[in-house]
Write an enzyme that holds these catalytic residues in place. Structure first.
Site, PDB file in Angstrom:
ATOM      1  N   GLU A 124      52.295  51.420  40.335  1.00  0.00           N
ATOM      2  CA  GLU A 124      51.470  52.624  40.456  1.00  0.00           C
ATOM      3  C   GLU A 124      50.247  52.281  41.300  1.00  0.00           C
ATOM      4  O   GLU A 124      49.567  51.290  41.023  1.00  0.00           O
ATOM      5  CB  GLU A 124      51.033  53.117  39.076  1.00  0.00           C
ATOM      6  CG  GLU A 124      50.234  54.404  39.120  1.00  0.00           C
ATOM      7  CD  GLU A 124      49.791  54.890  37.749  1.00  0.00           C
ATOM      8  OE1 GLU A 124      49.045  55.883  37.698  1.00  0.00           O
ATOM      9  OE2 GLU A 124      50.184  54.264  36.737  1.00  0.00           O
TER      10      GLU A 124
ATOM     11  N   LYS B   9      45.206  46.408  34.663  1.00  0.00           N
ATOM     12  CA  LYS B   9      44.500  47.073  35.762  1.00  0.00           C
ATOM     13  C   LYS B   9      43.339  47.921  35.249  1.00  0.00           C
ATOM     14  O   LYS B   9      42.308  48.029  35.905  1.00  0.00           O
ATOM     15  CB  LYS B   9      45.481  47.931  36.574  1.00  0.00           C
ATOM     16  CG  LYS B   9      46.268  47.143  37.595  1.00  0.00           C
ATOM     17  CD  LYS B   9      46.942  48.030  38.622  1.00  0.00           C
ATOM     18  CE  LYS B   9      48.115  48.756  38.064  1.00  0.00           C
ATOM     19  NZ  LYS B   9      48.889  49.488  39.102  1.00  0.00           N
TER      20      LYS B   9
ATOM     21  N   ARG C  69      56.280  40.005  29.956  1.00  0.00           N
ATOM     22  CA  ARG C  69      55.070  40.291  30.728  1.00  0.00           C
ATOM     23  C   ARG C  69      54.286  38.996  30.919  1.00  0.00           C
ATOM     24  O   ARG C  69      54.258  38.139  30.039  1.00  0.00           O
ATOM     25  CB  ARG C  69      54.218  41.309  29.960  1.00  0.00           C
ATOM     26  CG  ARG C  69      52.924  41.716  30.650  1.00  0.00           C
ATOM     27  CD  ARG C  69      52.129  42.654  29.741  1.00  0.00           C
ATOM     28  NE  ARG C  69      50.834  42.964  30.317  1.00  0.00           N
ATOM     29  CZ  ARG C  69      50.591  44.013  31.090  1.00  0.00           C
ATOM     30  NH1 ARG C  69      51.564  44.856  31.350  1.00  0.00           N
ATOM     31  NH2 ARG C  69      49.388  44.251  31.578  1.00  0.00           N
TER      32      ARG C  69
END
Length: 760
Positions: free
Chosen positions: A253, A483, A473
């Site tokens: 994104e 983020k 992750r």
């Protein structure tokens, strides 16, 4: 037992434990959780971190009724961190109702040992003939594990390994000498304890030619079992578009700069496609116009290129906005979506109570009309959403009528003001995967619980189903890879922008001088595991040093200069030079350094009071100047109690053999000045090993993580360097020329410290 000993006994780092001691509310909650879990005497570090996470979450005491069930699973080692969120969500939804442990385990992705044994039994029987003929040489353990994973992808590796070992022993008995000999001949050495990181899950992925499924097996609240799969007709249509090739995608994104975790994701998606001679899209998931920008999009594309990956095609989710809208209309017509008017708070409350929205069963035509008005901008923002009509009695929160579209009167970076309704990730991601004919949809473990909704939506729209697999992750010690939190640090100017060298953004790593090969090698070394362990920064540094050791030429820079006058230096020796090596190998190119009457050494390489374990300079003591001569300190000069100059003699014949070796810089040539440079040293961004465990992560931020040395003295050969040039400053570390450099002063960033081979 002291509270500190109790907390460190469950594997918490001492800094994290001490931070908890300073927070009485957290400490009280944590001690209660530890005692309830029955691990007062200590436990594995992984278990301790999960218990800390639970304590921090329910710090105010508002705990679900069935939390003890979750704690028992954690304490027994049956639960990993990616399963914890699903477990807590499940017991919150259950509220005061009794819970079915079988359904609980299925919702959390916990595979019972009995199911693992059944899968192992199937694999052993499938390969029984070959095993009996060739015994232990028949298969690598990793191959058998991969076959079990195909049947039970979420099974705990320890359960799989134990079941395989037991059944192989029952079938074949002890490993015989000829079996060992055969393995040795085939160079297939299999360790007794095979770590999960050594396995290759890609080997268990279905071929694009065989991707029929079923892809998930979920019991719905009405007692039916949801088992979506690709029909042969659907698969053939997909194969006609792809030619049977592997097709993956890297779908970030554009709401922030790419970080090291994205580097791992690139390696997984591009790496798998490259290894299979397939294709990988770079797809920008631009469905949230408020947080996205062209700057972030440009950074993502720049970082993909910097790491050496070449996308098959660059696409945007916004490329498919029209098709996504049409699919939403189709979903409404099929009775699987409705326009809702509940507020976010009401949606949350109703989901927790497993209650249906008052608008859930409104007529289809009414939802179609309202959805068209939403698109036309005739409905105010926040007054309506389009929700999927899933299973409001499900124990999986991702089946509780997720939002598909919301109204946002915000200009989109690409489509501008064409749209005022935007699809959510849960709605758009799977559809675009199918539209782009993705064969393998790889994502991190926090999306595992969304697998059901992913397949539910594609099944209801009768679309092709990609194969979904989740990997661990990336988490790195003393850092955060969120983020949202990185953006907070940037926005609050706690760091110097998205490319601050202290951050693990890829731009920050590049500015710090980390070579792209080092990042790719680090990510490859992590393997393709589902493990979510905290990775030490030492491992990152190891791969950086390995790369720079081959490419960074050596030079010398003195950070805190101390003047040394060589009193037996004669005038006729003014033109004397020594040769220094650019690299440590025998055939290294060399460069020349003037040897002068005045030189500069590190202030820390001199002590007024000597000791046996000190190998630097002291009065009456000698050291070897790197590449030059031994010198002996005969006296020193103090001003206001501070040593400002050393008086020394040098040994031109090199008869003295001192133990210590130090670096140095000569004085400038007559009529010129010493070359002074700025040096920036970067430390740990957060004080504790895992700042995620802090209830207030900002309190763990290290304000001393950056040190600036303004007047370091460098060799004149560094006068004409350019931005991005990397060097090893001998005895100091690896450094890169920063973009803040100017004609007035060169700025160096420390990339990574040395494991010094010199004694000083």
């Amino acid at each position: 037992m002291s509270a500190l000993k109790l907390l460190t006994g469950i594997g918490l780092e001492e800094t994290t434990a001490r931070s908890a001691l300073e927070n009485p509310t957290l400490l009280s909650a944590l001690i209660a959780i530890i005692q309830e879990a029955g691990v007062d005497s200590g436990c594995d570090k992984h278990i301790g971190k999960l218990l800390y996470t639970v304590a921090a979450r329910y710090i105010n005491g508002d705990r679900p009724q069935h939390l003890s069930t979750v704690l028992s699973y954690i304490a027994s080692g049956k639960m990993r961190s990616h399963q914890l969120e699903a477990a807590l969500e499940y017991i919150t939804a259950a509220r005061r109702k009794s819970i079915n442990l079988t359904k609980f385990e299925k919702a959390c992705g916990i595979v019972p040992v009995e199911d693992v044994k059944a899968a192992v039994d199937t694999v052993i029987n499938r390969n029984k003939e070959k095993l009996l003929a060739e015994r232990y040489a028949a298969f690598k353990m990793s191959s058998l594990v991969a076959q079990v994973r195909e049947l039970q992808p979420h099974a705990d590796h320890r359960d799989v390994k134990a079941a395989l070992d037991g059944q192989l022993y029952e079938l074949l008995g002890e490993k015989t000498g000829d079996a060992h000999k055969s393995r040795k001949a085939n160079k297939a050495r299999v360790p007794e304890q095979l770590p999960e990181e050594d396995l290759d899950p890609f080997s268990s992925f279905p071929s694009p030619l065989d991707n029929t499924g079923p892809h998930v097996d979920v019991e719905l609240s009405d007692g039916t079992v949801f088992r979506p799969s690709n029909s042969r007709e659907k698969l053939e249509k997909h194969l006609s578009a792809t030619g049977g090739a592997v097709v993956t995608r890297f779908p970030p994104e554009p709401n922030g700069y790419s970080h090291l975790g994205h580097g791992k994701a690139m390696g997984m998606n591009f790496g798998f496609a490259c290894g299979a001679n397939g294709k990988c899209y770079l797809r920008l998931d631009d469905t949230n116009p408020e947080g996205e920008s062209d700057e972030f999009t440009a950074n993502i594309q720049d970082m993909v290129q910097w790491l050496g990956w070449k996308p098959f095609k660059v696409t945007y989710c916004s490329d498919y906005f029209e098709e996504l809208y049409e699919k939403a209309v189709e979903l409404i017509k099929r009775g699987y979506a409705y326009v809702d008017h509940q507020t976010p708070a009401e949606v949350k409350e109703y989901r927790e109570k497993l209650l249906e929205s008052p608008w859930r069963n409104r007529p289809i035509d009414e939802s179609l009309e309202l959805f068209e008005k939403m698109r036309a901008g005739a409905v105010p923002e926040g007054q309506a959403t389009l929700r999927m009509k899933q299973d409001m009695k499900s124990n999986n929160g991702n089946m509780l009528d997720l939002v598909a579209y919301r109204i946002k009167f915000a200009s989109h970076p690409r489509t501008k003001d064409k749209w005022c309704i935007y699809p959510t990730y849960d709605y758009s991601h799977c559809i675009v995967d199918s539209l782009e004919n993705i064969t393998h949809s790889l994502c991190t473990l926090e999306f595992e619980t969304r697998r059901v909704s992913y397949y539910w939506l594609l099944d209801k729209l009768d679309m092709y189903l990609p194969y979904v697999w989740e990997y661990g992750r990336l988490n790195v010690s003393n850092n955060l890879l969120s983020k949202r939190k990185l953006k907070y640090l940037v926005d609050k100017q706690m760091v110097d922008g998205w490319d601050d060298p202290r951050l693990l953004t890829l731009a920050g790593l590049r500015r710090r001088g980390v070579p792209p090969n080092a990042i790719n090698n680090f990510c490859r070394a992590l393997g393709r595991t589902r493990s979510d362990n905290l990775i030490s920064t030492d491992l990152v540094d190891h791969f950086v040093r390995e790369e720079l050791n081959k490419t960074a030429p050596r030079t010398m820079v003195v950070f805190q200069p101390l003047k040394v006058t060589i009193i037996n230096f004669e005038g006729h020796e003014q033109d004397q030079v020594v040769e220094a090596k650019r690299f440590p190998d025998a055939n290294s190119p060399t460069y020349k350094i003037p040897f002068t009457k005045t030189i500069y050494i590190e202030r820390t390489d001199f002590r007024e009071h000597d000791s046996k374990d000190y190998y630097g300079l002291s009065k009456g003591k000698s050291v070897l100047l790197r590449y030059a001569f031994p010198i002996t300190c005969v006296d020193y000069i103090c001003v206001d109690g501070e040593v400002v100059e050393l008086l020394a003699t040098y040994d031109p014949l090199k008869a003295i053999k001192p133990k210590g070796v130090i670096h140095w810089v000569p004085e400038a040539a007559p009529g010129t000045k010493e070359l002074t440079v700025e040096v920036r040293l970067f430390g740990k961004l957060f004080k504790s090993e895992d700042p995620r465990l802090h209830s207030n992560w900002l309190e763990d931020f290290n304000p001393q993580s950056k040190e600036v040395i303004n007047d370091a003295v460098a060799l004149h050969c560094l006068k004409d360097v350019k931005c991005g040039d990397c060097f090893q400053f001998e005895r100091k570390g690896y450094f890169v020329v920063d973009r803040d450099s100017s004609s007035r002063k060169t700025v160096f960033n420390r990339i990574v410290a040395l494991k010094s081979s010199f004694r000083g």
